[in-house]
Structures are given as structure tokens and as C-alpha cells.
Enzyme design. Structure first.
Site, PDB file in Angstrom:
ATOM      1  N   ARG A  46      -5.426  -5.788  14.632  1.00  0.00           N
ATOM      2  CA  ARG A  46      -5.496  -4.341  14.836  1.00  0.00           C
ATOM      3  C   ARG A  46      -6.314  -3.968  16.073  1.00  0.00           C
ATOM      4  NH1 ARG A  46      -6.264  -1.824   8.774  1.00  0.00           N
ATOM      5  NH2 ARG A  46      -4.052  -1.600   8.314  1.00  0.00           N
ATOM      6  N   LYS A 204       5.582  -6.556  -9.090  1.00  0.00           N
ATOM      7  CA  LYS A 204       5.928  -5.503 -10.042  1.00  0.00           C
ATOM      8  C   LYS A 204       6.913  -4.472  -9.518  1.00  0.00           C
ATOM      9  CE  LYS A 204       1.633  -5.496 -12.626  1.00  0.00           C
ATOM     10  NZ  LYS A 204       0.374  -4.762 -12.774  1.00  0.00           N
ATOM     11  N   GLY A 357       0.948  -6.897   3.814  1.00  0.00           N
ATOM     12  CA  GLY A 357       0.076  -8.070   3.933  1.00  0.00           C
ATOM     13  C   GLY A 357       0.737  -9.396   3.614  1.00  0.00           C
ATOM     14  N   GLY A 380      -0.632   0.203   3.769  1.00  0.00           N
ATOM     15  CA  GLY A 380      -0.311   1.385   2.962  1.00  0.00           C
ATOM     16  C   GLY A 380       0.570   2.374   3.707  1.00  0.00           C
TER      17      GLY A 380
HETATM   18  C1  3PG Z   1      -5.869   0.069   5.664  1.00  0.00           C
HETATM   19  O1  3PG Z   1      -6.476  -0.964   5.941  1.00  0.00           O
HETATM   20  O2  3PG Z   1      -5.060   0.150   4.733  1.00  0.00           O
HETATM   21  C2  3PG Z   1      -6.078   1.261   6.551  1.00  0.00           C
HETATM   22  O3  3PG Z   1      -7.005   1.001   7.549  1.00  0.00           O
HETATM   23  C3  3PG Z   1      -6.454   2.461   5.727  1.00  0.00           C
HETATM   24  O4  3PG Z   1      -7.653   2.217   5.065  1.00  0.00           O
HETATM   25  P1  3PG Z   1      -7.932   2.937   3.671  1.00  0.00           P
HETATM   26  O5  3PG Z   1      -6.950   2.364   2.678  1.00  0.00           O
HETATM   27  O6  3PG Z   1      -9.360   2.625   3.330  1.00  0.00           O
HETATM   28  O7  3PG Z   1      -7.694   4.409   3.864  1.00  0.00           O
END
Ligand code: 3PG
Ligand code: MG
Length: 403
Positions: A46, A204, A357, A380
Site C-alpha cells: 500500500r 461461508k 487478502g 473491505g
Molecule cells: C483496511 O485495511 O481494510 C483499510 O485500511 C480500512 O481500515 P478499517 O477497516 O480499519 O477502516
């Protein structure tokens, strides 16, 4: 799912037209990297992916401020483990220049000249960040002439530095990483070359149900894997022994298959699987037809016939969206399916995009990084985009672009 592309202002356009010269530019990046117990950065994708925006601004003669969150600290309570100090060091190494780290920066009072960069301490230490407080966002906006959101990994969060500041900054635009993610996701899902094949795998159905539903309306083939596939097999009346599955969701699985069948799309169900009696590197893996799974078997991978059939599908795809490994690929005897599909994706002429991931770990294990067209930096955020949600960071930039 946004059907049409979000129209956003892009940093590259501002840089090329000389609009950054002498300007104060604030970049919100996602520098939320993993660290070990001692605070050492263990993976810096990142950070590296965030450097083109910084370099673009420096080259254009801007005074550059960069901020990011790191972890989930308590607002207003500085602890050294929440500091971006290791990130500042890493950026300094990558850019071969000094990167001062500024704490308590919200009210200004620090200096940065054109051609220089400073890193502003963990933005989640500021009170009001998580709640997207307008007063905080206004103060942050007042620090800059141009606000750049390049934090795709945090695009699903509406926080002061990812959303609020974009409302109040004189100019708000997307950085090159954000723009690349937006372009790749739009190419894959807003106007895909067909057939569009999605792979959604994981333990799941419940955690991926929204994604499965959203994609079932769009894709031509929805390849399922892992515990998700087991639930779909159950819905087809196949025996799954003691495999991981969610019997409660069998009806949902059936509904997805029925709706897709109606428009000529499919969820290919495995014809053979790899089973074992235990999940262990010492386990003996057996290949069986999918109607021959015994009571004490656990399905841990798709079988070779299934993998071959899915590979052909991928070879003929126009677009491939990949989220989730097909089997327990961390253990080699259960990795055959993921390995074969990874190779098929690598060799397919289709435009391919992958994220999440576990998927990235599989891509790394089978060494196909350079053969996937786009690998998302979002976890996410990538998943929420696949769910068809509008990401707040895109939405506010699009709003500002309307002028
Ligand atoms: C992550 O690693 O998923 C992003 O940087 C967002 O982080 P967070 O889930 O703590 O908002
Ligand atoms: Mg997260």
C-alpha cells in the site's frame, strides 16, 4: 452496483495542466500496513502503491501533505504504537528524501514548501474523524488548496479525511491509485466484455451472500468454491459428509441458481472433489465424484475434472472477477484447484481483476502477479464494491465533479 462510471476529477489532469504549481496539496492515502510486534512493517504494497500520487504532486511543484490512518486507535489518545513514524521512514527510503512527521496538525502551524513532503500523523487520532465530523473536516480542508483522495482501501468508510474534507476543500480529486481502481472495477462490472465469469469462494455463504446475490444478476458464470460451494452442493441434493457448510442458507443458494438459470447463466457445481478425513498437512487427499462423498469426508478442494472444466470456462471468458481461493490452498494437497484456476486466469485473454487478502496470498503463492490485469489494494472496499454498494469516497468526489 454503479452502472455508469463515477465521473471524478483526476489528479493527473490537474498536474498536466499546471494547476498544482505552488499549491498546497493534501493527499489522503491508505498507508494502513501490517506491522509485527515491534512495529516493523511486514508488507508495504500500500505504501508503494501510494507513491505515484506523491511523486506526481512533487514533480508538479506542489507543497505536499500526506495523511492516512493506521489501525483503529482511540481518538484523542496518542499512543506510540499508533504512530505513522515507521511509515514516514519507509516513504523517506522509497523517495530518497526527508519526510518529516507532523503531530497535532489539524490547526496548521507547520511548514511545507513547494517541492517538499510532510506526513501528517495518523488521522484517526483526531477527534471526530470516524464520525465524519463537519467541523473537523472543515479545518482539514482549510489546510489545502487541493484535496486528493488516493485511499481506495478506505473508500468504503465515510470519515472526515475520506469524505467530509472532500465537501469543503477548494478542489477535490481522485489520485492515480484511486482512479486506477475505479477504472478497473468499472471495466469489470459496469461494462464488462462477456462472458463475465466471477469466482466467489470462501468459507461461508453468509459472509458473501450480498456479493453472491449482486453478482448473480450480472455474471454469466458464477464459480463458487470453499464452504460456499459445499452449501450449493447441498442445495443440489449432493452428499457433503462433514464438510463446512451452512444448511440454513440452502434456500438462498437454490434461489440464486434458479434466478440465474432463468436468464441462461449458471453456477457450475463441482463434478468431482478432493476429500480427506482431517484438515492437516499430513492428511491423505482422495479424489471422488461429487455424489460419492462419504459421511466422514470433508471436501477441501475441487477435483481435477471440475478444475479442467472451469479452466476452459476461464479461457473463453471476456472478463474475470476473482475473490477467494477454491480450496484450502495453504496445504498443497488441497491447493490443486486454486493452482489450476490461477494458471487459467493467468493465460486467459480475459480482462481479469482480483482482490481480497486470501486471493492475494494465492496469487503470490502461484506467482501470477504479473498476469492478472488488475490486483486491487482494497480488502473491505473491494468487497463492498462487489456487493453493489456505492463507496462514499467515490460518491463525494463525483458530487464535487458536477461543479
Ligand atoms: C483496511 O485495511 O481494510 C483499510 O485500511 C480500512 O481500515 P478499517 O477497516 O480499519 O477502516
Ligand atoms: Mg478492514
Amino acid at each position: 452496483m454503479p452502472e455508469s462510471l463515477f465521473q471524478v476529477k483526476r489528479l493527473s489532469e490537474l498536474a498536466q495542466s499546471g494547476q498544482l504549481k505552488g499549491k498546497r496539496v493534501l493527499i489522503r492515502a491508505d498507508l494502513n500496513v501490517p506491522q509485527d510486534e515491534a512495529g516493523n512493517i511486514t508488507e508495504d504494497t500500500r505504501i508503494r502503491a501510494s507513491m505515484p500520487a506523491v511523486q506526481m504532486c512533487l514533480d508538479a511543484g506542489a507543497a505536499v501533505m500526506v495523511t492516512s490512518h493506521l489501525g483503529r486507535p482511540t481518538e484523542g489518545q496518542f499512543k506510540s504504537e499508533d504512530s505513522l513514524a515507521p511509515v514516514a521512514d519507509r516513504i523517506a527510503n522509497l523517495l530518497h528524501r526527508k519526510v518529516p512527521l507532523i503531530s497535532n496538525w489539524v490547526d496548521g502551524g507547520f511548514e511545507v514548501n513547494p517541492g517538499e513532503i510532510v506526513l501528517l500523523e495518523n488521522c484517526r487520532l483526531n477527534v471526530g474523524e470516524k464520525k465524519n465530523n463537519d467541523e473537523l473536516a472543515k479545518k482539514i480542508a482549510a489546510l489545502c488548496d487541493v484535496y486528493v483522495n488516493d485511499a481506495f482501501g478506505t473508500a468504503h468508510r465515510a470519515e472526515a479525511t475520506t469524505h467530509g474534507v472532500a465537501k469543503f476543500a477548494p478542489v477535490a480529486c481522485a489520485g492515480p491509485l484511486m482512479a486506477a481502481e475505479l477504472d478497473a472495477l468499472s471495466r469489470a462490472l459496469a461494462s464488462p466484455k462477456r462472458p463475465l465469469v466471477a469466482i466467489v469462494a470462501g468459507s461461508k455463504v453468509s459472509s458473501k451472500l450480498t456479493i453472491l446475490k449482486a453478482l448473480s444478476e450480472k455474471v454469466d458464470e458464477l464459480i463458487v468454491g470453499g464452504g460456499i460451494a459445499n452449501t450449493f452442493m447441498l442445495a443440489k441434493g449432493l452428499p457433503i459428509g462433514k464438510s463446512l457448510a451452512e444448511p440454513d442458507l440452502v434456500n438462498e443458494a437454490r434461489e440464486i441458481m434458479d434466478l440465474m438459470e432463468k436468464r441462461g447463466a449458471h453456477v457450475p457445481i463441482p463434478e468431482d472433489v478432493v476429500v480427506a478425513n482431517e484438515l492437516s498437512p499430513l492428511a491423505r487427499a482422495n479424489r471422488v465424484a461429487s455424489d460419492q462423498v462419504a459421511e466422514d469426508d470433508m471436501i477441501l478442494d475441487i477435483g481435477p475434472k471440475t478444475a479442467a472444466r472451469l479452466s476452459t470456462m476461464l479461457a473463453h471468458a471476456g472478463t474475470i472477477v476473482w475473490n477467494g481461493p477454491l480450496g484450502v490452498f495453504e496445504i498443497d494437497q488441497f491447493g490443486g484447484g486454486t493452482k489450476m484456476l490461477a494458471a487459467a486466469i493467468a493465460h486467459s485473454p480475459a480482462f481479469s481483476i482480483a482482490g481480497g487478502g486470501d486471493t492475494l496470498a494465492a496469487i503470490a503463492k502461484y506467482g501470477i502477479e504479473n498476469q492478472v490485469d488488475y490486483i486491487s489494494t482494497g480488502g473491505g472496499a473491494f468487497l463492498e464494491f462487489l456487493e453493489g454498494k456505492t463507496l462514499p469516497a467515490f460518491a463525494v468526489l463525483a458530487e464535487r465533479a458536477k461543479g
